[in-house]
Enzyme design. Structure first.
Site, PDB file in Angstrom:
ATOM      1  N   ASP A   1     -12.819 -14.229  11.308  1.00 24.14           N
ATOM      2  CA  ASP A   1     -12.182 -12.916  11.457  1.00 24.14           C
ATOM      3  C   ASP A   1     -12.094 -12.511  12.939  1.00 24.14           C
ATOM      4  O   ASP A   1     -12.769 -13.091  13.802  1.00 24.14           O
ATOM      5  CB  ASP A   1     -13.016 -11.892  10.669  1.00 24.14           C
TER       6      ASP A   1
ATOM      7  N   ASP B   1      -4.877  -7.226   4.768  1.00 19.18           N
ATOM      8  CA  ASP B   1      -5.964  -6.584   4.028  1.00 19.18           C
ATOM      9  C   ASP B   1      -5.432  -5.795   2.841  1.00 19.18           C
ATOM     10  O   ASP B   1      -6.212  -5.247   2.070  1.00 19.18           O
ATOM     11  CB  ASP B   1      -6.739  -5.630   4.942  1.00 19.18           C
TER      12      ASP B   1
END
Ligand code: DGJ
Length: 725
Positions: free
Chosen positions: A458, A525
């Site tokens: 990430d 997301d």
């Protein structure tokens, strides 16, 4: 290296050709587009003469050309190909031809240029890939002959290709958190359409794939020219039109490169700067043709994932930071029961990480939450026959962490301040050798200890004031990007079976640079299927579906709070590398059975979805989408007919099915494993027949007349399979 000029090189692949005239001072593109076939010397010479410019009024006395690396020395008044200056010296590089080399198989051309006065050796490499993409890169080296004491400050190296007059429209992308790859259209006007990312990553608003095309080009129509910069740091894309054109034959240029920050690249003593690869694609068949070329390029890589893409369960939206072993063991059991093949433990497992404010950078398992380490979970995951994946964010730290406290000198920020935080975090200078080795050693140790199959990598903030404290605060985005690539490569070298996902606040780092070292991207997301439909189909403009992470989220989306039907969520997540991201423990047995049926369907159709050609219909009604994957043999296809909202027409009308074989007859099947949509209007006769009896139809009719699509209720999708009989 050949040095004799003139010569005209005709590179040809996959219906595309690129004709380059090896002219002094810098070679130029005579033609880029539809394959002209084998051209003999006479034909090539005619092309050259036919492309020769005339001088124009009140302008340069000699005709203007636009070369492969245009500068003011060639009277180019647009964005220079090469920008830079000697410290306290000239800012006018004048590259001239030093040699060239065309490789035997007719797909590679290397051009050497030199500026002897400044002391630069420049190499341009053009490779026409088997799928017809021009992969271009360049390097600039401070030559041995140069005065070593005088440095050359490189401020830009932009690679461009020319566009013809009929390219009039532009399509590129913007975005924000949870809404990545939002398309935007404009017209080519005089001046520069410039898109820059100064966020230290391509980011959520990345231009992604900048396309120019003929009037109103679409998925299946028009001629399209596209550019993608294969780089994960700062970057720039442009389409530029000057009144005088790009030489006589072309009206504009399209291109891009790395965006260099002031003082980021200073060359001395034979130092070399390498550009990222800039990819140029041309298609006579609309955007889908561009996509097909990129998909073939990616699928042709040796490192392209070849095993079936395992069905994933990611724990993020199921438990967030609330890690509890019993809960996670239950989740693992349920995941295995519905058919999940890889469980990924997301953020929250390491020291002190109970929320987003603390612990980032301390890559040891939190002993309060995980007293026996990750072992009990990893063992359960393996016992249930699944792979194990773990989340990291290796380039980042919270100030409230052991690593930031012990090594403030490793923070990528000006020496006198840490700069603004984003998501409570700051950036670690991976170009600092000690920081790099520290992070690498921690990840390496954990991957070895738990035989981790998969890392979700990430990167949750933009880079601002990325100053290298160990180098007089010089900007460090470029070195950070290279250090990242080195770390990814080193991990994969030590752990050849390890797969890595590129995630950055969702889909903020999706580019062909990172994909040289990773195996899939997290598209967004946002697991809300209404948003996801668009995000995935646009992400697929560049990437084949097997590289695009697509998860089924909760009934009520965590990012938009929109409530959607399960079948719509399941069908949406099918078109990607599928997964689940929700708490399975709150589902009823009947719902779990729906997931299991969908998982079986995913496993059945993934060989098709992950190898075929992705096609999208051009529809006038913006509320409807129709896309699918057609097998290379064209004997099978799976399409999804999607309704995002309501619209004016009562009936959807007949929609031609793109990509099928006209010579085949197809049996149309409705795949209802994921559910059947609710309809706003009556079911068309063919659909009833296809569901309850058998419906066969000629490929020509499907391609031309099409099928009368049912009018679905908003936020519903229908899955149709076509099998040649
Ligand atoms: C941002 C990612 O995009 C999410 O999927 C999740 O991994 C969180 N970070 C965890 O902090």
């Amino acid at each position: 290296m050949t040095t004799s000029t003139p010569a005209i090189i005709n590179l040809r692949q996959a219906g595309v050709c690129l004709v380059i005239e090896i002219a002094d001072p810098v070679p130029r593109v005579l033609y880029w587009g539809r394959d002209l076939g084998e051209l003999d010397d006479a034909a090539l010479r005619s092309l050259s003469v036919a492309s020769r410019a005339a001088a124009t009024h009140n302008s340069t006395d000699r005709p203007r050309y636009c070369s492969l690396l245009p500068t003011e020395a060639e009277t180019w008044s647009g964005t220079p190909g090469l920008e830079g200056h000697l410290v306290e010296g000239t800012a006018y590089p004048r590259p001239t031809l030093a040699g060239w080399d065309a490789s035997g198989d007719g797909s590679m051309l290397t051009i050497d240029l030199a500026d002897e006065r400044i002391g630069l050796d420049i190499a341009l490499r053009l490779r026409l890939t088997p799928s017809g993409i021009v992969a271009a890169d360049a390097s600039v080296r401070r030559s041995a002959a140069a005065d070593g004491a005088v440095r050359f400050v490189l401020t830009g190296l932009t690679l461009t290709m020319p566009l013809p007059e009929r390219a009039v429209d532009i399509l590129d992308f913007t975005g924000k958190w949870s809404r990545e790859r939002s398309p935007q259209r404009s017209r080519i006007g005089m001046g520069t359409h410039l898109r820059e990312s100064r966020r230290g990553r391509p980011s959520l608003d990345s231009p992604f794939l900048l396309m120019a095309g003929t009037e109103s080009f679409g998925f299946g129509r028009g001629e399209v020219w596209g550019v993608h910069v294969g780089w994960s740091g700062n970057q720039r894309y442009l389409v530029e039109a000057l009144p005088e054109g790009a030489g006589a034959t072309h009206t504009a240029t399209i291109g891009g490169g790395e965006l260099l920050l002031p003082g980021e690249v200073i060359l001395r003593d034979e130092e070399t700067y390498h550009t990222p690869t800039v990819y140029f694609a041309w298609s006579p068949e609309g955007v889908d043709g561009i996509s097909a070329a990129f998909h073939a390029l990616l699928r042709g890589r040796e490192s392209h994932p070849s095993s079936p893409r395992p069905l994933v369960l990611n724990t993020w939206e199921a438990v967030y930071f609330d890690h509890d072993l019993d809960k996670l063991l239950e989740l693992a059991d349920l995941a295995a029961k519905v058919g999940v093949e890889r469980l990924v433990l997301d953020d929250g497992w390491f020291s002190g990480r109970r929320d987003a404010t603390k612990g980032l950078g301390d890559w040891t398992v939190d002993s309060t939450v995980w007293p026996a380490g990750l072992r009990p979970l990893v063992d359960r995951v393996r016992e249930r026959g699944m792979q194990f994946g773990l989340w990291f964010e290796p380039e980042m730290v919270n100030l409230s962490s052991g690593i930031a406290r012990e090594h403030p000198e490793w923070i990528l920020a000006p020496s006198d301040r840490v700069g603004a935080s984003i998501r409570h975090q700051h950036v670690l200078n991976l170009a600092h050798p000690d920081a790099w080795h520290h992070v690498f050693a921690r990840i390496d140790a954990l991957v070895s200890e738990y035989a981790i199959d998969y890392i979700k990598w990430d990167h949750n903030r933009e880079l601002h004031e990325a100053a290298r404290r160990d180098a007089a605060d010089r900007p460090g985005v470029r070195l950070q990007t290279l250090a990242l690539y080195r770390m990814l490569a080193a991990l994969r070298e030590r752990h050849p079976r390890l797969e890595i996902e590129s995630c950055a606040s969702g889909g903020g780092r999706v580019d062909l640079g990172i994909l040289q070292h990773t195996d899939r991207v997290w598209a967004s997301d946002c697991n809300d299927p209404v948003e996801r439909q668009e995000i995935q189909r646009w992400t697929a403009t560049l990437l084949p579906l097997e590289l695009i992470g697509a998860h089924v989220g909760s009934r009520e989306s965590h990012t938009t709070h929109r409530v959607t039907d399960l079948s719509f969520r399941l069908i949406t997540a099918l078109f990607g590398h599928a997964g689940i991201e929700q708490d399975l423990a709150i589902l009823s047995p009947a719902e779990l059975e729906r997931y299991a049926a969908w998982a079986r369907l995913y496993k059945e159709v993934r060989p098709l979805l992950h190898s075929g050609r992705f096609v999208r219909a051009d529809l006038a009604d913006g509320a409807s989408l129709f896309h699918g994957v057609v097998a290379e043999s064209r004997r099978q296809a799976l399409f999804s007919w999607v309704r995002l909202g309501t619209s004016e027409p009562v009936q959807a009308g007949r929609i031609p099915i793109p990509g099928l074989d006209r010579t085949c007859t197809y049996r149309v099947r409705v795949r209802e494993e994921a559910g059947y949509p609710s309809l706003q209007e009556q079911e068309p006769a063919w659909l009833t027949r296809a569901r309850h009896q058998s419906f066969e139809v000629d490929g020509r009719l499907l391609e031309t007349a099409g099928l009368l699509m049912p009018t679905l209720n908003p936020q519903e999708a229908l899955l149709l399979q076509f099998d040649a009989v």
